[in-house]
Design an enzyme around this catalytic site. Structure first.
Site, PDB file in Angstrom:
ATOM      1  N   GLY A  44      46.045  20.896  15.653  1.00 53.52           N
ATOM      2  CA  GLY A  44      45.601  20.270  16.893  1.00 53.52           C
ATOM      3  C   GLY A  44      44.500  19.256  16.683  1.00 53.52           C
ATOM      4  N   HIS A  54      45.363  13.134  16.117  1.00 59.55           N
ATOM      5  CA  HIS A  54      44.926  11.743  15.940  1.00 59.55           C
ATOM      6  C   HIS A  54      46.107  10.941  15.404  1.00 59.55           C
ATOM      7  CE1 HIS A  54      44.776  12.903  11.748  1.00 59.55           C
ATOM      8  NE2 HIS A  54      43.888  13.841  12.021  1.00 59.55           N
ATOM      9  N   HIS A  89      48.390  12.496  12.668  1.00 62.12           N
ATOM     10  CA  HIS A  89      49.397  13.439  13.172  1.00 62.12           C
ATOM     11  C   HIS A  89      50.532  12.680  13.856  1.00 62.12           C
ATOM     12  CE1 HIS A  89      45.636  16.056  13.499  1.00 62.12           C
ATOM     13  NE2 HIS A  89      46.406  16.773  12.700  1.00 62.12           N
ATOM     14  N   LYS A 121      47.330  12.762   2.986  1.00 61.08           N
ATOM     15  CA  LYS A 121      45.872  12.911   2.973  1.00 61.08           C
ATOM     16  C   LYS A 121      45.510  14.275   2.369  1.00 61.08           C
ATOM     17  CE  LYS A 121      42.804  14.470   5.394  1.00 61.08           C
ATOM     18  NZ  LYS A 121      42.128  15.105   6.483  1.00 61.08           N
ATOM     19  N   ASP A 122      46.341  15.281   2.686  1.00 61.97           N
ATOM     20  CA  ASP A 122      46.151  16.621   2.110  1.00 61.97           C
ATOM     21  C   ASP A 122      47.137  16.763   0.953  1.00 61.97           C
ATOM     22  OD1 ASP A 122      44.341  18.067   4.300  1.00 61.97           O
ATOM     23  OD2 ASP A 122      45.763  16.762   5.304  1.00 61.97           O
ATOM     24  N   VAL A 179      47.211   7.834   7.127  1.00 62.71           N
ATOM     25  CA  VAL A 179      46.843   6.837   8.140  1.00 62.71           C
ATOM     26  C   VAL A 179      45.327   6.715   8.144  1.00 62.71           C
ATOM     27  CG1 VAL A 179      46.887   6.283  10.606  1.00 62.71           C
ATOM     28  CG2 VAL A 179      48.873   7.357   9.520  1.00 62.71           C
ATOM     29  N   SER A 182      40.743  15.274  11.906  1.00 65.28           N
ATOM     30  CA  SER A 182      40.168  15.957  13.076  1.00 65.28           C
ATOM     31  C   SER A 182      38.680  16.179  12.862  1.00 65.28           C
ATOM     32  CB  SER A 182      40.861  17.305  13.291  1.00 65.28           C
ATOM     33  OG  SER A 182      42.256  17.125  13.389  1.00 65.28           O
TER      34      SER A 182
HETATM   35  P1  AMP Z   1      45.887  19.400  10.246  1.00 62.29           P
HETATM   36  O1  AMP Z   1      45.968  19.409  11.743  1.00 62.29           O
HETATM   37  O2  AMP Z   1      44.614  18.855   9.719  1.00 62.29           O
HETATM   38  O3  AMP Z   1      46.289  20.725   9.643  1.00 62.29           O
HETATM   39  O4  AMP Z   1      47.005  18.364   9.773  1.00 62.29           O
HETATM   40  C1  AMP Z   1      48.340  18.500  10.144  1.00 62.29           C
HETATM   41  C2  AMP Z   1      49.173  17.542   9.337  1.00 62.29           C
HETATM   42  O5  AMP Z   1      48.760  16.208   9.571  1.00 62.29           O
HETATM   43  C3  AMP Z   1      49.045  17.779   7.821  1.00 62.29           C
HETATM   44  O6  AMP Z   1      50.308  17.629   7.211  1.00 62.29           O
HETATM   45  C4  AMP Z   1      48.107  16.685   7.401  1.00 62.29           C
HETATM   46  O7  AMP Z   1      48.259  16.297   6.051  1.00 62.29           O
HETATM   47  C5  AMP Z   1      48.525  15.575   8.330  1.00 62.29           C
HETATM   48  N1  AMP Z   1      47.455  14.575   8.427  1.00 62.29           N
HETATM   49  C6  AMP Z   1      46.155  14.803   8.710  1.00 62.29           C
HETATM   50  N2  AMP Z   1      45.457  13.648   8.639  1.00 62.29           N
HETATM   51  C7  AMP Z   1      46.340  12.682   8.295  1.00 62.29           C
HETATM   52  C8  AMP Z   1      46.238  11.273   8.071  1.00 62.29           C
HETATM   53  N3  AMP Z   1      45.089  10.631   8.168  1.00 62.29           N
HETATM   54  N4  AMP Z   1      47.361  10.606   7.718  1.00 62.29           N
HETATM   55  C9  AMP Z   1      48.550  11.247   7.607  1.00 62.29           C
HETATM   56  N5  AMP Z   1      48.707  12.566   7.818  1.00 62.29           N
HETATM   57  C10 AMP Z   1      47.625  13.275   8.159  1.00 62.29           C
END
Ligand code: AMP
Length: 281
Positions: A31, A34, A37, A149-150, A176, A186
């Site tokens: 959640g 941005h 996501h 990014k991860d 991104v 986030s």
């Molecule tokens: P999170 O909500 O942080 O667990 O991220 C959910 C998904 O979004 C994961 O696969 C992250 O790698 C991806 N994500 C987070 N930030 C970015 C970003 N800046 N660019 C691309 N994917 C992202």
């Protein structure tokens, strides 16, 4: 958009879709959505009949001193964004649905968690692999979308999918960034204005590293890291967890830089931990 909170409802929904031969694109998130996501959601929308996004702040992937409690939760805003992006289902289970009393099974991918973030976030990737495995069992996706990014997370999940013969295709999506290069996250919300200005230094250091490797100016990893640390040291309230050049598949540190390579780093700015990486193809 349908909002589903129970595991049974989600499973019967996807079972129906599978019987109709529909493909399911799945985007797991925590959640506070941005543009990063949203890029995953758009890609899933383009490539599948049905798009499922999950929002679950996974307690298992946070250490005892980490930010589980204060992690941003913005369900109403997230829901509105997902409607705008034509998502079919928002799966938002509670922690007691995913980890009911007596829950004990975990998934571990040890070889890929010894480097980079692994030693600094003990148990983190086990928490990630465990929840993603469970979400895959529930959603039964055709394709699952993750952000580069991860990067280490992607490698861990790719390994888990292979090792356990999971019938899902992992789709890795580019990072991104904000206009100035800072990777969308986030956790960027935690940054004060001053810290936000400092945060860009991580990307600047990685970018410089990529240039130095690209132009074959510096192919000794120790020398390169020392040079890049000079950039990071200029952050007044910064603290570096690591900055490493690793093999993009094994994630093992390189003795001499060759391509492809992954340059990855994690820094603290005040109380916020940021990660970023660049791939040198
Ligand atoms: P999170 O909500 O942080 O667990 O991220 C959910 C998904 O979004 C994961 O696969 C992250 O790698 C991806 N994500 C987070 N930030 C970015 C970003 N800046 N660019 C691309 N994917 C992202």
């Amino acid at each position: 958009m349908k909002i589903i909170r129970s595991i049974q409802d989600m499973q019967s929904y996807t079972m129906r879709l599978q019987m109709q031969g529909q493909s399911i694109g799945f985007v797991p998130t925590m959640g506070a959505l941005h543009e990063g996501h949203r890029s995953l959601v758009r890609r899933a929308r383009d490539e599948n009949d049905i798009v499922v996004v999950s929002i679950f702040v996974n307690p298992l992937q946070f250490g005892p001193k980490e930010d589980y409690k204060r992690y941003p939760r913005r369900f109403a805003q997230d829901e509105a964004l997902l409607v705008k992006d034509h998502v079919d289902v928002l799966f938002a289970p509670g922690a007691d649905a995913i980890y009911p009393q007596g829950y004990t099974t975990v998934v571990d991918v040890p070889a890929l968690t010894r480097t980079l973030c692994g030693p600094f976030r003990r148990g983190h990737f086990q928490g990630v692999a465990t929840v993603v495995a469970k979400l895959f069992e529930i959603v039964q996706p055709t394709r699952a979308y993750f952000g580069e990014k991860d990067y280490q997370q992607i490698r861990v999940i790719a390994r888990m999918i292979d090792d356990l013969a999971m019938p899902v295709r992992l789709v890795a999506c580019s990072t991104v960034r904000e206009k100035d290069g800072l990777a969308c996250s986030s956790r960027n919300r935690y940054l004060s204005r001053k810290e936000r200005e400092e945060a860009i230094k991580l990307y600047q250091a990685l970018y410089l590293g990529r240039e130095l490797i690209d132009q074959k100016i510096m192919l000794n990893p120790q020398k390169l890291v020392r040079r890049l640390m000079d950039v990071l040291k200029t952050i007044p309230h910064g603290r570096v967890d690591y900055l490493s050049v690793v093999d993009p598949v094994t994630l093992e540190p390189m003795k001499r830089i060759h391509r492809p390579a992954l340059l990855a780093g994690a820094i603290w700015i005040g109380k916020t931990r940021l990660i970023d990486n660049v791939i040198i193809p």
